[in-house]
Design an enzyme around this catalytic site. Structure first.
Site, PDB file in Angstrom:
ATOM      1  N   CYS A  85      -1.791  -4.262   6.033  1.00 58.00           N
ATOM      2  CA  CYS A  85      -0.711  -4.681   5.114  1.00 58.00           C
ATOM      3  C   CYS A  85       0.574  -5.006   5.865  1.00 58.00           C
ATOM      4  CB  CYS A  85      -0.457  -3.598   4.080  1.00 58.00           C
ATOM      5  SG  CYS A  85      -1.907  -3.318   3.056  1.00 58.00           S
ATOM      6  N   HIS A 336       1.741  -8.324  -3.740  1.00 59.04           N
ATOM      7  CA  HIS A 336       1.428  -7.896  -2.372  1.00 59.04           C
ATOM      8  C   HIS A 336       0.281  -8.740  -1.810  1.00 59.04           C
ATOM      9  CE1 HIS A 336       0.739  -5.548   1.108  1.00 59.04           C
ATOM     10  NE2 HIS A 336       0.137  -4.489   0.580  1.00 59.04           N
TER      11      HIS A 336
END
Ligand code: COA
Length: 388
Positions: A85, A336
């Site tokens: 991430c 995201h």
């Protein structure tokens, strides 16, 4: 050594872009970034693409997609970086190094991800490959299950914090209403986020849907240069410090009631910048799940261990509070798209520091921090930024 600075940025709206290809998302973000920097593709010496993929789409080796999107960039050296991430921050980190070394004058950073071709369950399976698979592969609930383990450990030590998590979700959804790039631009309200319901079911452990960032498509871009561009339509933004700290990979080796490496990153990043937390106007932080933002309050030093719920509930991190956290709406409402996230967070900070953040603008913003986390708190990147 040369000090790299951000001289342009671009951002697509984040969301579900069923009809759009990855090159089309890249093209929009890059065209906007180059235009803001008053540069043409020929002025770019190197391209750094943040793209996680992991099976979200069939195309790997995606660095050449930037040259496909912008044909004038097809011969420019391009490579792809991946760090879960924190993929976008890894691309920024490499671009900064190339500029600081003097080898590259202007680097283009692009972050992109297209996740919504997969169902939420498939996306969870793909993201679980960012856990330490030997021990954590069969965690139920996808990556939400990984962060549910942090929540359970934290709740066991400090008591049930579900209300504090709901405050974080409600704040970030409210902030997202002012962000034209956000996936969700809807104020869900505290009562909705507090209450499990058909529309807000439990996803993993104590985490409800409103505690999770969504599955999102989108792209963001930055131009990083060795000097301010006098003709640019935005001021140059420089780094007071850039920090990466890694943690031990297996969760079984760590105290899950805190993000140890995140704390080290914050301590080192503030020390290197020669500032304290009080000198920051705002923070964009990695709220992949609300428990992450809660525990990051402690890692950044906003409060002592076990006291983050007070900070979450007393308004300290609201836009008008002591330290606004995620005025963009954060990952929670902005979305995201894994590879784009770190780049997007830097775009949001650059907008704030240029006083071009519209309804998201934090008054008198003069210094911002971006904290981007990869995996289960493993790869931790902190940027402390201010206008040049
Ligand atoms: N927060 C708030 N609302 C959400 C949401 C989220 N994270 N995800 C979906 N929704 C909304 C949708 O917009 C939709 O609303 P609508 O009915 O008004 O159109 C509704 O919930 C159902 O959407 P759906 O996509 O069917 O939900 P889902 O249950 O399949 O997925 C999650 C929800 C939380 C499981 C999914 O977003 C998810 O997996 N998130 C985590 C992603 C992740 O792990 N990222 C990496 C972090 S490190």
């Amino acid at each position: 050594m040369i000090s790299p600075c951000i001289v342009g940025w671009g951002h697509t709206r984040f969301g579900k872009h069923t009809e759009r290809s990855i090159p089309s998302l890249i093209e929009e973000a890059v065209t906007e970034a180059l235009s803001r920097a008053a540069l043409s593709p020929e002025d770019i010496d190197a391209i750094f693409l943040g793209h996680f993929n992991g099976g979200f789409v069939g195309q790997d080796f995606s660095a050449p997609l930037v040259g496909l999107a912008i044909p004038a960039l097809r011969t420019t050296p391009a490579c792809r970086l991946e760090n879960a991430c924190a993929t976008g921050s890894a691309a920024i980190w490499a671009a900064r190094d190339s500029v600081a070394s003097g080898r590259v004058r202007r680097a283009l950073v692009v972050g992109v991800e297209k996740m919504t071709e997969r169902t939420s369950t498939e996306a969870g399976e793909i993201l679980l490959r960012c856990s330490f698979t030997e021990e954590e592969r069969s965690t139920p609930g996808g990556f939400a299950g990984i962060f549910a383990r942090f929540a359970q450990a934290y709740f066991e030590r400090y008591g049930d914090q579900s209300d504090a998590l709901a405050h974080i979700a409600a704040k970030n959804h409210a902030n997202g209403c002012s962000n034209p790039y956000a996936h969700f631009q809807k104020d869900l309200g505290l009562a909705f986020c507090k209450t499990a319901s058909e529309r807000n079911p439990y996803v993993a452990g104590p985490l409800k849907r409103s505690d999770c960032s969504p599955v999102t498509d989108g792209a963001a871009a930055l131009v990083i240069a060795n000097e301010a561009r006098p003709s640019a339509s935005v001021p140059a933004i420089s780094w007071l410090s850039a920090t990466q700290v890694n943690d031990s990979f297996p969760m079984s080796t760590r105290d899950l009631t805190q993000f140890g490496a995140a704390r080290l990153a914050w301590q080192k990043g503030l020390r290197d910048a020669r500032i304290t937390l009080d000198d920051l106007s705002l923070v964009e932080t990695h709220d992949c799940f609300t428990i992450a933002e809660l525990m990051q309050y402690e890692a950044m030093g906003l409060c002592a261990a076990g006291e983050a719920a007070r900070v979450a509930c007393d308004g300290s991190t609201h836009k008008e509070g002591r330290l606004p956290v995620n005025p963009s709406g954060g990952l929670k409402s902005k979305g995201h798209p894994i590879g784009a996230t770190g780049v997007s967070m830097h775009v949001m900070a650059a907008m704030q520091l240029s006083h071009m953040a519209g309804g998201m603008q934090v008054a008198k913003a003069s210094r911002a921090a971006v904290f981007n986390m990869g995996g289960s708190g493993v790869a931790n990147y902190l940027s402390v930024l201010q206008p040049l």
